[in-house]
Scaffold this motif. Structure first.
Motif, PDB file in Angstrom:
ATOM      1  N   ILE A  81      -2.039   4.208  16.385  1.00 10.81           N
ATOM      2  CA  ILE A  81      -0.843   5.013  16.574  1.00 10.81           C
ATOM      3  C   ILE A  81      -0.855   5.828  17.875  1.00 10.81           C
ATOM      4  CG2 ILE A  81      -1.751   6.964  15.220  1.00 10.81           C
ATOM      5  CD1 ILE A  81       1.739   5.535  14.909  1.00 10.81           C
ATOM      6  N   SER A 133      -8.392   9.691  -2.498  1.00 13.04           N
ATOM      7  CA  SER A 133      -8.050   8.694  -1.498  1.00 13.04           C
ATOM      8  C   SER A 133      -9.128   8.645  -0.399  1.00 13.04           C
ATOM      9  CB  SER A 133      -6.677   9.046  -0.940  1.00 13.04           C
ATOM     10  OG  SER A 133      -6.457   8.435   0.259  1.00 13.04           O
ATOM     11  N   HIS A 177      -7.541  -5.716   4.588  1.00 16.92           N
ATOM     12  CA  HIS A 177      -6.662  -5.989   5.733  1.00 16.92           C
ATOM     13  C   HIS A 177      -6.688  -7.462   6.155  1.00 16.92           C
ATOM     14  CE1 HIS A 177      -6.564  -1.488   7.124  1.00 16.92           C
ATOM     15  NE2 HIS A 177      -5.958  -1.693   5.984  1.00 16.92           N
ATOM     16  N   SER A 228       4.828  -2.841  -2.418  1.00 16.34           N
ATOM     17  CA  SER A 228       3.822  -3.386  -3.312  1.00 16.34           C
ATOM     18  C   SER A 228       2.598  -2.496  -3.346  1.00 16.34           C
ATOM     19  CB  SER A 228       3.449  -4.797  -2.819  1.00 16.34           C
ATOM     20  OG  SER A 228       2.405  -5.304  -3.595  1.00 16.34           O
ATOM     21  N   GLU A 266      -2.520  -1.412   9.285  1.00 16.88           N
ATOM     22  CA  GLU A 266      -3.172  -0.132   9.608  1.00 16.88           C
ATOM     23  C   GLU A 266      -4.562  -0.345  10.218  1.00 16.88           C
ATOM     24  OE1 GLU A 266      -2.937   2.892  10.194  1.00 16.88           O
ATOM     25  OE2 GLU A 266      -0.807   2.815   9.839  1.00 16.88           O
ATOM     26  N   LYS A 267      -5.000   0.637  10.981  1.00 19.08           N
ATOM     27  CA  LYS A 267      -6.367   0.679  11.456  1.00 19.08           C
ATOM     28  C   LYS A 267      -7.260   1.241  10.356  1.00 19.08           C
ATOM     29  CE  LYS A 267      -7.432   4.536  11.185  1.00 19.08           C
ATOM     30  NZ  LYS A 267      -7.438   5.641  10.314  1.00 19.08           N
ATOM     31  N   HIS A 310      -9.627   5.394  16.726  1.00 23.62           N
ATOM     32  CA  HIS A 310      -8.579   5.967  17.586  1.00 23.62           C
ATOM     33  C   HIS A 310      -9.192   6.586  18.835  1.00 23.62           C
ATOM     34  CE1 HIS A 310      -5.187   5.683  14.908  1.00 23.62           C
ATOM     35  NE2 HIS A 310      -5.677   6.501  13.998  1.00 23.62           N
ATOM     36  N   ASP A 344     -13.469   5.204  10.421  1.00 24.20           N
ATOM     37  CA  ASP A 344     -12.061   5.270  10.010  1.00 24.20           C
ATOM     38  C   ASP A 344     -11.162   5.874  11.092  1.00 24.20           C
ATOM     39  OD1 ASP A 344     -10.017   4.978   7.837  1.00 24.20           O
ATOM     40  OD2 ASP A 344      -9.803   7.095   8.320  1.00 24.20           O
ATOM     41  N   LEU A 378     -11.684   5.530   0.703  1.00 24.07           N
ATOM     42  CA  LEU A 378     -11.948   5.102   2.083  1.00 24.07           C
ATOM     43  C   LEU A 378     -13.444   5.182   2.397  1.00 24.07           C
ATOM     44  CD1 LEU A 378      -9.007   6.649   4.120  1.00 24.07           C
ATOM     45  CD2 LEU A 378      -9.734   4.273   4.212  1.00 24.07           C
ATOM     46  N   LEU A 418      -1.208  -2.116  -5.895  1.00 25.57           N
ATOM     47  CA  LEU A 418      -1.949  -2.574  -7.078  1.00 25.57           C
ATOM     48  C   LEU A 418      -1.617  -1.701  -8.276  1.00 25.57           C
ATOM     49  CD1 LEU A 418      -5.503  -3.211  -5.514  1.00 25.57           C
ATOM     50  CD2 LEU A 418      -3.786  -4.923  -6.160  1.00 25.57           C
ATOM     51  N   VAL A 419      -1.275  -0.454  -8.000  1.00 21.16           N
ATOM     52  CA  VAL A 419      -0.960   0.488  -9.082  1.00 21.16           C
ATOM     53  C   VAL A 419       0.555   0.491  -9.294  1.00 21.16           C
ATOM     54  CG1 VAL A 419      -1.165   2.901  -9.841  1.00 21.16           C
ATOM     55  CG2 VAL A 419      -2.940   1.888  -8.385  1.00 21.16           C
ATOM     56  N   GLY A 476       0.843  -1.206   0.000  1.00 19.60           N
ATOM     57  CA  GLY A 476       0.000   0.000   0.000  1.00 19.60           C
ATOM     58  C   GLY A 476       0.871   1.246   0.000  1.00 19.60           C
ATOM     59  N   CYS A 477       1.132   1.759  -1.216  1.00 16.68           N
ATOM     60  CA  CYS A 477       2.068   2.888  -1.349  1.00 16.68           C
ATOM     61  C   CYS A 477       1.297   4.206  -1.443  1.00 16.68           C
ATOM     62  CB  CYS A 477       2.948   2.678  -2.573  1.00 16.68           C
ATOM     63  SG  CYS A 477       3.934   1.177  -2.454  1.00 16.68           S
ATOM     64  N   GLY A 478       0.591   4.545  -0.377  1.00 13.07           N
ATOM     65  CA  GLY A 478      -0.157   5.799  -0.336  1.00 13.07           C
ATOM     66  C   GLY A 478       0.311   6.654   0.819  1.00 13.07           C
ATOM     67  N   TYR A 479      -0.615   7.471   1.331  1.00  9.21           N
ATOM     68  CA  TYR A 479      -0.282   8.426   2.397  1.00  9.21           C
ATOM     69  C   TYR A 479       0.320   7.724   3.621  1.00  9.21           C
ATOM     70  CZ  TYR A 479      -0.988  11.426   6.395  1.00  9.21           C
ATOM     71  OH  TYR A 479      -0.789  12.125   7.554  1.00  9.21           O
ATOM     72  N   PRO A 517      -9.269  -0.769   4.377  1.00  8.36           N
ATOM     73  CA  PRO A 517      -9.684  -1.777   5.363  1.00  8.36           C
ATOM     74  C   PRO A 517     -10.215  -3.090   4.790  1.00  8.36           C
ATOM     75  CG  PRO A 517     -10.491   0.400   5.978  1.00  8.36           C
ATOM     76  CD  PRO A 517      -9.855   0.557   4.643  1.00  8.36           C
TER      77      PRO A 517
HETATM   78  N1  LIG Z   1      -2.916   5.684  11.675  1.00  3.81           N
HETATM   79  C1  LIG Z   1      -3.321   6.818  11.121  1.00  3.81           C
HETATM   80  O1  LIG Z   1      -3.270   7.862  11.730  1.00  3.81           O
HETATM   81  C2  LIG Z   1      -3.835   6.786   9.699  1.00  3.81           C
HETATM   82  C3  LIG Z   1      -3.891   7.961   8.946  1.00  3.81           C
HETATM   83  C4  LIG Z   1      -4.351   7.872   7.627  1.00  3.81           C
HETATM   84  C5  LIG Z   1      -4.757   6.646   7.109  1.00  3.81           C
HETATM   85  N2  LIG Z   1      -4.712   5.530   7.887  1.00  3.81           N
HETATM   86  C6  LIG Z   1      -5.175   4.209   7.385  1.00  3.81           C
HETATM   87  O2  LIG Z   1      -4.234   3.729   6.415  1.00  3.81           O
HETATM   88  C7  LIG Z   1      -4.914   2.963   5.412  1.00  3.81           C
HETATM   89  C8  LIG Z   1      -4.556   3.533   4.041  1.00  3.81           C
HETATM   90  O3  LIG Z   1      -5.012   4.869   3.968  1.00  3.81           O
HETATM   91  P1  LIG Z   1      -4.237   5.964   3.109  1.00  3.81           P
HETATM   92  O4  LIG Z   1      -4.747   7.290   3.561  1.00  3.81           O
HETATM   93  O5  LIG Z   1      -2.779   5.700   3.135  1.00  3.81           O
HETATM   94  O6  LIG Z   1      -4.827   5.644   1.650  1.00  3.81           O
HETATM   95  P2  LIG Z   1      -4.113   5.938   0.239  1.00  3.81           P
HETATM   96  O7  LIG Z   1      -5.194   5.982  -0.789  1.00  3.81           O
HETATM   97  O8  LIG Z   1      -3.219   7.136   0.341  1.00  3.81           O
HETATM   98  O9  LIG Z   1      -3.182   4.663   0.012  1.00  3.81           O
HETATM   99  C9  LIG Z   1      -3.675   3.340  -0.080  1.00  3.81           C
HETATM  100  C10 LIG Z   1      -2.840   2.602  -1.123  1.00  3.81           C
HETATM  101  O10 LIG Z   1      -3.117   1.195  -1.031  1.00  3.81           O
HETATM  102  C11 LIG Z   1      -3.141   0.675  -2.373  1.00  3.81           C
HETATM  103  N3  LIG Z   1      -3.876  -0.592  -2.324  1.00  3.81           N
HETATM  104  C12 LIG Z   1      -5.188  -0.781  -2.095  1.00  3.81           C
HETATM  105  N4  LIG Z   1      -5.468  -2.105  -2.056  1.00  3.81           N
HETATM  106  C13 LIG Z   1      -4.297  -2.761  -2.252  1.00  3.81           C
HETATM  107  C14 LIG Z   1      -3.911  -4.139  -2.303  1.00  3.81           C
HETATM  108  N5  LIG Z   1      -4.824  -5.121  -2.140  1.00  3.81           N
HETATM  109  N6  LIG Z   1      -2.602  -4.438  -2.511  1.00  3.81           N
HETATM  110  C15 LIG Z   1      -1.687  -3.458  -2.688  1.00  3.81           C
HETATM  111  N7  LIG Z   1      -1.991  -2.140  -2.646  1.00  3.81           N
HETATM  112  C16 LIG Z   1      -3.275  -1.793  -2.436  1.00  3.81           C
HETATM  113  C17 LIG Z   1      -3.808   1.767  -3.185  1.00  3.81           C
HETATM  114  O11 LIG Z   1      -3.538   1.644  -4.565  1.00  3.81           O
HETATM  115  C18 LIG Z   1      -3.174   3.022  -2.569  1.00  3.81           C
HETATM  116  O12 LIG Z   1      -1.971   3.379  -3.225  1.00  3.81           O
HETATM  117  C19 LIG Z   1      -6.409   3.029   5.766  1.00  3.81           C
HETATM  118  O13 LIG Z   1      -6.782   1.883   6.492  1.00  3.81           O
HETATM  119  C20 LIG Z   1      -6.499   4.280   6.643  1.00  3.81           C
HETATM  120  O14 LIG Z   1      -7.576   4.243   7.555  1.00  3.81           O
HETATM  121  C21 LIG Z   1      -4.239   5.574   9.148  1.00  3.81           C
END
Ligand SMILES: NC(=O)c1ccc[n+]([C@@H]2O[C@H](COP(=O)([O-])OP(=O)(O)OC[C@H]3O[C@@H](n4cnc5c(N)ncnc54)[C@H](O)[C@@H]3O)[C@@H](O)[C@H]2O)c1
Length: 353
Positions: free
Chosen positions: A127, A166, A81, A37, A98-99, A183, A179, A170, A39-40, A13-16, A78
């Motif tokens: 966290i 994004s 997960h 890793s 992640e939660k 916390h 979401d 969610l 999906l994109v 999951g290469c996002g935020y 989620p």
């Molecule tokens: N702990 C915190 O404070 C906090 C803050 C923000 C987000 N989060 C959690 O983190 C998780 C991700 O959120 P985000 O904001 O990073 O989203 P995001 O959209 O920025 O990133 C998610 C990434 O996961 C990829 N993805 C989705 N399904 C996949 C799979 N099966 N295999 C590989 N890659 C896959 C997507 O392509 C995307 O790049 C969520 O569960 C969110 O609730 C937690």
């Protein structure tokens, strides 16, 4: 468990949130970033480049067959997960997921079951449990600094700018109450040591591209078994302000947290601020909490401790399951327009896990 000098780590999951994890651990002396890793393909490639990972893949399973991979960080949405956690545990990998741990209680119960029985360790990314500011305020509340019962006022409202897509992804899976609410319901139970007895709330869909079954602004009101009460208010959207209230009020005083980024520029180097006002004498105390070592790093360090000291994952998993349960019931209360008694709603098969 045997201490490993360098843990082979993979991010899925290469996002935020994936970036937040890697920002904090890619230079960790015990981390060898084996791969990333997503999906994109472009995102996986970009992360491999940015964090100098040895490889990238669009299929996380590629990494589960490798002996040099020890830890998988799951930062996807989620609904994936459980599937990824299950595959990792079956392949003998430790997991930091992640939660919220899942979008529903059935998946969450399976994650608790998996984590409680696995030979490897499973940590869900709540966290705030690893955030020194919340740890300090939790101690103050439990030590009676403001007396009991307490009123807990918590909001996290975000103006979405370039990350709306994004948030929509969610929102298709969980509401903002579930979401991020996991916390803050966890904080309410953790700080008071009390159980949530009922939850009610309301929500509003304010933008046309928010899925029709959900809302992008909402609030839940929670009553706890020690007489404490709390609310959590969440909002994501283009018209939202950036607001972050964390305040705890009791018969003997009031505590407020101000995040470093919400302080005046010239004070931000001091870290987060905790203000404690005593009642009735009005005495005020201020504590600056260093924020140079980020909670994501502390959380990862805790997973290493779980592995090396063989710590039991069960207590945390059960706490986080409970927090998820309350937010899901809160969501139901919002949709049905009623107050829900939480204890009666418990699934019997997970109570005694
Ligand atoms: N702990 C915190 O404070 C906090 C803050 C923000 C987000 N989060 C959690 O983190 C998780 C991700 O959120 P985000 O904001 O990073 O989203 P995001 O959209 O920025 O990133 C998610 C990434 O996961 C990829 N993805 C989705 N399904 C996949 C799979 N099966 N295999 C590989 N890659 C896959 C997507 O392509 C995307 O790049 C969520 O569960 C969110 O609730 C937690």
């Amino acid at each position: 468990m045997k201490r490993i000098m360098k843990y082979g780590v993979v991010l899925v999951g290469c996002g935020y949130m994936g970036a937040t994890h890697l920002d904090n651990i890619s230079n960790h002396p015990q981390v060898n970033l084996i791969g990333v890793s997503d999906l994109v393909e472009e995102k996986a490639k970009e992360f491999a480049d940015r964090y100098q990972a040895a490889s990238w893949s669009t299929n996380y399973n590629d990494y589960l067959v490798r002996d040099d991979v020890h830890i998988v960080i799951i930062a996807t949405y989620p609904s994936s997960h459980l599937e990824i956690t299950r595959a990792c545990v079956l392949a003998g990998k430790h997991v930091l997921c992640e939660k919220p741990m899942a979008p529903n209680l059935k998946d969450a119960a399976e994650i608790v079951q998996l984590g409680s029985t696995a030979k490897t360790k499973v940590l869900v990314g709540h966290i705030l449990r690893h955030n020194s500011t919340f740890q300090r305020v939790g101690e103050m509340v439990r030590d009676g600094a403001i007396g009991s019962p307490v009123v807990m006022r918590m909001s996290q409202i975000k103006k979405t700018v370039d990350n709306w897509k994004s948030h929509l992804a969610l929102l298709n899976q969980v509401s903002p109450i579930v979401d991020c609410g996991v916390h803050y319901v966890d904080v309410m139970r953790w700080f008071t040591g009390a159980e949530v007895v009922s939850v009610s709330g309301f929500g509003q869909r304010l933008e046309p591209d928010v899925p029709e079954h959900t809302y992008n602004y909402g609030m839940i009101n929670v009553k706890l078994s020690d007489g404490s009460i709390g609310y959590y208010e969440a909002g994501w959207g283009h018209n939202m302000p950036n607001e972050n209230l964390k305040e705890f009020i009791g018969p003997k005083g009031r505590i407020r947290i101000t995040y470093r980024t919400h302080r005046p520029l010239e004070e931000q180097h001091l870290g987060n601020l905790i203000e404690l006002e005593h009642y009735p004498d009005g005495r005020k105390e201020e504590f600056n909490i260093d924020f140079s070592y980020k909670p994501t790093g502390s959380q990862f360090q805790y997973l290493i401790r779980m592995i090396e000291e063989n710590l039991d994952p069960k207590p945390y998993l059960q706490e986080f399951y409970r927090a998820l349960e309350v937010t899901i019931l809160g969501d139901k209360a919002i949709h049905e327009g009623r107050t829900i008694a939480c204890v009666e709603q418990r699934l019997p098969d997970v109570v005694n896990l």
